[in-house]
Design a protein around this motif. Structure first.
Motif, PDB file in Angstrom:
ATOM      1  N   LEU A  46      -2.216   4.018  -6.972  1.00 60.02           N
ATOM      2  CA  LEU A  46      -3.361   3.905  -7.866  1.00 60.02           C
ATOM      3  C   LEU A  46      -4.657   3.763  -7.073  1.00 60.02           C
ATOM      4  N   TRP A  47      -4.614   2.946  -6.029  1.00 59.20           N
ATOM      5  CA  TRP A  47      -5.811   2.761  -5.201  1.00 59.20           C
ATOM      6  C   TRP A  47      -6.147   4.023  -4.412  1.00 59.20           C
ATOM      7  N   LEU A  48      -5.141   4.733  -3.964  1.00 55.47           N
ATOM      8  CA  LEU A  48      -5.391   6.001  -3.266  1.00 55.47           C
ATOM      9  C   LEU A  48      -6.002   7.027  -4.219  1.00 55.47           C
ATOM     10  N   ALA A  49      -5.546   7.033  -5.461  1.00 58.41           N
ATOM     11  CA  ALA A  49      -6.137   7.930  -6.450  1.00 58.41           C
ATOM     12  C   ALA A  49      -7.593   7.563  -6.711  1.00 58.41           C
ATOM     13  N   ALA A  50      -7.875   6.269  -6.778  1.00 63.01           N
ATOM     14  CA  ALA A  50      -9.255   5.815  -6.998  1.00 63.01           C
ATOM     15  C   ALA A  50     -10.151   6.192  -5.817  1.00 63.01           C
ATOM     16  N   ASP A  58     -11.370  -1.423 -15.505  1.00 62.84           N
ATOM     17  CA  ASP A  58     -11.880  -2.800 -15.449  1.00 62.84           C
ATOM     18  C   ASP A  58     -10.883  -3.792 -14.849  1.00 62.84           C
ATOM     19  N   TYR A  59      -9.825  -3.308 -14.211  1.00 62.37           N
ATOM     20  CA  TYR A  59      -8.930  -4.149 -13.428  1.00 62.37           C
ATOM     21  C   TYR A  59      -9.201  -3.999 -11.926  1.00 62.37           C
ATOM     22  N   MET A  60     -10.151  -3.145 -11.551  1.00 66.14           N
ATOM     23  CA  MET A  60     -10.313  -2.739 -10.146  1.00 66.14           C
ATOM     24  C   MET A  60     -11.714  -3.019  -9.630  1.00 66.14           C
ATOM     25  N   GLY A  61     -11.784  -3.358  -8.336  1.00 68.78           N
ATOM     26  CA  GLY A  61     -13.059  -3.457  -7.646  1.00 68.78           C
ATOM     27  C   GLY A  61     -13.376  -2.139  -6.949  1.00 68.78           C
ATOM     28  N   ILE A  62     -14.644  -1.938  -6.636  1.00 67.71           N
ATOM     29  CA  ILE A  62     -15.057  -0.677  -6.026  1.00 67.71           C
ATOM     30  C   ILE A  62     -14.916  -0.701  -4.506  1.00 67.71           C
ATOM     31  N   GLY A  63     -14.769  -1.892  -3.925  1.00 70.55           N
ATOM     32  CA  GLY A  63     -14.764  -2.020  -2.468  1.00 70.55           C
ATOM     33  C   GLY A  63     -13.582  -1.353  -1.792  1.00 70.55           C
ATOM     34  N   TYR A  64     -12.389  -1.528  -2.366  1.00 70.23           N
ATOM     35  CA  TYR A  64     -11.198  -0.982  -1.691  1.00 70.23           C
ATOM     36  C   TYR A  64     -11.144   0.536  -1.739  1.00 70.23           C
ATOM     37  N   PRO A  65     -11.494   1.189  -2.849  1.00 69.62           N
ATOM     38  CA  PRO A  65     -11.587   2.656  -2.802  1.00 69.62           C
ATOM     39  C   PRO A  65     -12.579   3.153  -1.747  1.00 69.62           C
ATOM     40  N   LEU A  66     -13.688   2.454  -1.576  1.00 69.12           N
ATOM     41  CA  LEU A  66     -14.647   2.824  -0.525  1.00 69.12           C
ATOM     42  C   LEU A  66     -14.017   2.678   0.855  1.00 69.12           C
ATOM     43  N   ALA A  71     -11.302   5.220   5.598  1.00 65.90           N
ATOM     44  CA  ALA A  71     -10.091   5.393   6.409  1.00 65.90           C
ATOM     45  C   ALA A  71      -9.604   6.839   6.368  1.00 65.90           C
ATOM     46  N   LYS A  72      -9.654   7.447   5.194  1.00 66.09           N
ATOM     47  CA  LYS A  72      -9.257   8.849   5.069  1.00 66.09           C
ATOM     48  C   LYS A  72     -10.197   9.759   5.859  1.00 66.09           C
ATOM     49  N   GLY A  73     -11.491   9.427   5.863  1.00 64.41           N
ATOM     50  CA  GLY A  73     -12.449  10.208   6.635  1.00 64.41           C
ATOM     51  C   GLY A  73     -12.190  10.128   8.124  1.00 64.41           C
ATOM     52  N   ILE A  74     -11.859   8.921   8.605  1.00 61.02           N
ATOM     53  CA  ILE A  74     -11.534   8.752  10.024  1.00 61.02           C
ATOM     54  C   ILE A  74     -10.273   9.524  10.370  1.00 61.02           C
ATOM     55  N   THR A 236     -14.809   2.089 -15.559  1.00 65.62           N
ATOM     56  CA  THR A 236     -14.615   3.006 -16.675  1.00 65.62           C
ATOM     57  C   THR A 236     -13.350   2.580 -17.407  1.00 65.62           C
ATOM     58  N   THR A 237     -13.525   1.867 -18.500  1.00 70.05           N
ATOM     59  CA  THR A 237     -12.390   1.302 -19.225  1.00 70.05           C
ATOM     60  C   THR A 237     -11.416   2.385 -19.676  1.00 70.05           C
ATOM     61  N   GLY A 238     -10.129   2.147 -19.437  1.00 74.10           N
ATOM     62  CA  GLY A 238      -9.087   3.073 -19.882  1.00 74.10           C
ATOM     63  C   GLY A 238      -8.883   4.283 -18.997  1.00 74.10           C
ATOM     64  N   SER A 239      -9.525   4.313 -17.835  1.00 72.88           N
ATOM     65  CA  SER A 239      -9.441   5.507 -16.987  1.00 72.88           C
ATOM     66  C   SER A 239      -8.055   5.707 -16.371  1.00 72.88           C
ATOM     67  N   TYR A 240      -7.241   4.666 -16.330  1.00 73.99           N
ATOM     68  CA  TYR A 240      -5.876   4.802 -15.803  1.00 73.99           C
ATOM     69  C   TYR A 240      -4.845   4.421 -16.859  1.00 73.99           C
ATOM     70  N   ASP A 241      -5.184   4.716 -18.116  1.00 74.29           N
ATOM     71  CA  ASP A 241      -4.274   4.496 -19.253  1.00 74.29           C
ATOM     72  C   ASP A 241      -3.818   3.052 -19.366  1.00 74.29           C
ATOM     73  N   ARG A 242      -4.752   2.129 -19.113  1.00 73.35           N
ATOM     74  CA  ARG A 242      -4.467   0.715 -19.329  1.00 73.35           C
ATOM     75  C   ARG A 242      -5.434   0.167 -20.369  1.00 73.35           C
TER      76      ARG A 242
END
Length: 461
Positions: A46-50, A58-66, A71-74, A236-242
């Motif tokens: 889920l975090w990799l998808a984000a 609304d269960y997720m912070g923006i820091g870890y996707p960043l 990490a993916k860029g490196i 974005t509420t409901g973006s991952y079907d929760r």
């Protein structure tokens, strides 16, 4: 008498030093064996998808996707696996935050102590698993330790001045904000230690007028206002079907999931709920713990709309609480005990003396690296948890008989950590039923280990 107490405290301190050192060695061996493995947590995908879409619910912070995007860029530029970068950063940050956290307590001239103690915190088995996983729990936990370190230092240095040092309060607020970027519920949990310190300061200087507390209160209000305003901007509420992350939805999950088992029970559910789902659909959707938000509540929200769905969630939660009060209390206490004493409760679960939880699944994933080593590490941690607490109690009791200074500061720091941990235990316990997950409650379990480490630091091992 004092000589005997001092000798007993020193002996117990040496015993604690040896026991924690064994944990450090076992933990380092486990990390070496597991460093190249990708733990198959569902949330990791889920975090990799984000990180790829930059969309968070609304269960997720923006820091870890960043962080994962970096990490993916490196990885794309250097061909270094992104997991290598993620694990390395999380381990180093956890180690650094442990050193800073232990130094904030002061009281020892041993230069090796913060390093050794931080290794003890780093190799705490449940935190260690998070450091070697694509999950935000590690970074959020480390940021919370940094916040607590600033506040503990502030308490130790506060000599009943009329005003708290705003600079330190602001720095603690920065760490609070950073922890929220990674673990979004820390916008509430990270506010708790700031409020506790402010209240303790008021108690210290009692007769304060409004002008004397205005600066600190204004700063706290400003930081909270900014943070609580910014967080919804990336969600974005409901973006991952929760379902929407609300108090009503959480109460429904907490008080009803364990009783969704018989069709006779279904007939007593609120009529609106039965109109949305048949018994077979309801039973299948709620068969596993942790699925009500996506399988049941999201469907109800889509059918009724958010406002009507929340009313239905509250009605169903009240029904579950009134119908099964003793069962709910028993399960809540059991889950709370899991967050407070994770090594002991986990061993009970593994021995078949508890119901299946997320923590049991965590252990299954943990054992994919080295089954025998993981078994030894977990059994040792549960055994050492109990023995270490007894040894720490001996140190505290014996030292209390001949050391009288600094007790007020000790009690204030204890209250700060205990209240923060208790709020964390209550928060995660009330989020869902059957979902005790030690990855979420790292701080409460770690505080026991902290007491053992500090008992060594105060006496020569």
């Amino acid at each position: 008498m004092q000589k005997a107490c001092r000798a007993l405290a020193e002996t117990a301190g040496r015993f604690l030093f040896i026991g924690i050192s064994v944990q450090i060695v076992l933990g380092i061996c486990w990390m070496i064996r597991s460093f190249g493995i990708f733990p198959e947590f569902g949330d990791s995908y889920l975090w990799l998808a984000a990180a790829g879409t930059f969309v968070c619910d609304d269960y997720m912070g923006i820091g870890y996707p960043l962080f994962l995007m970096l990490a993916k860029g490196i990885e794309a530029v250097s061909s270094i696996p992104y997991t290598f970068f993620v694990y390395t950063v999380q381990i180093l940050f956890a180690f650094y935050s442990g050193v800073v956290f232990l130094r904030s307590f002061g009281g020892t001239a041993k230069k090796w102590f913060p390093v050794w103690g931080s290794l003890g915190l780093l190799t705490y088995p449940f935190a260690m698993q998070c450091h070697l996983a694509v999950l935000p729990n590690s970074v959020g936990y480390s940021c919370l330790l940094m916040e607590l370190a600033v506040l503990i230092r502030l308490l130790r240095e506060d000599k009943a001045e009329e005003k708290l040092p705003l600079k330190r309060l602001f720095v603690a607020g920065i760490w609070w904000a950073l922890s929220t970027l990674f673990v979004v519920e820390n916008r509430y949990l990270g506010l708790v230690p700031l409020v506790v310190v402010w209240i303790l300061h008021l108690i210290r200087i009692r007769q304060l007028g409004r002008q004397r507390v205005g600066r600190e209160l204004l700063l706290l209000a400003a930081m909270a206002g900014i943070l609580f305003t910014v967080v919804p901007l990336w969600q974005t509420t409901g973006s991952y079907d929760r379902a929407e992350n609300t108090l009503s939805a959480a109460m429904m999950r907490r008080f009803t999931w364990t009783h969704m088992r018989t069709e006779e029970e279904y007939d007593a559910y609120p009529e609106k709920l039965r109109e949305q789902m048949t018994w077979k659909e309801f039973k299948a959707a709620g068969y596993y713990a942790g699925t009500m938000d996506s399988e049941i509540q999201k469907n109800i929200e889509d059918a009724l709309g958010s406002e009507d769905a929340q009313k239905l969630f509250r009605k169903y939660a009240v029904y579950g609480l009134k119908t099964y009060p003793s069962d709910n209390i028993h399960q809540i206490v059991w889950d709370m005990a899991g967050y407070v004493m994770p090594p002991v409760l986990l061993q009970l679960f593994l021995d078949g003396r508890g119901y299946d939880t997320f923590s049991g699944r965590n252990v299954d994933i943990m054992m994919t690296g080295d089954l025998k080593l993981t078994n030894v590490l977990l059994k040792y941690s549960s055994w050492w948890f109990l023995v270490g607490i007894i040894a720490t109690a001996l140190v505290v009791i014996c030292r209390g008989s001949y050391k009288k200074d600094g007790k007020r500061c000790f009690l204030e720091i204890f209250l700060l950590c205990a209240v923060t941990a208790l709020c964390m235990v209550l928060w995660y316990t009330m989020q869902d039923a059957g979902c005790w997950d030690y990855k979420n409650g790292l701080l409460p379990g770690m505080l026991w280990l902290l007491g053992m480490i500090l008992s060594v630091g105060k006496e020569e091992p």
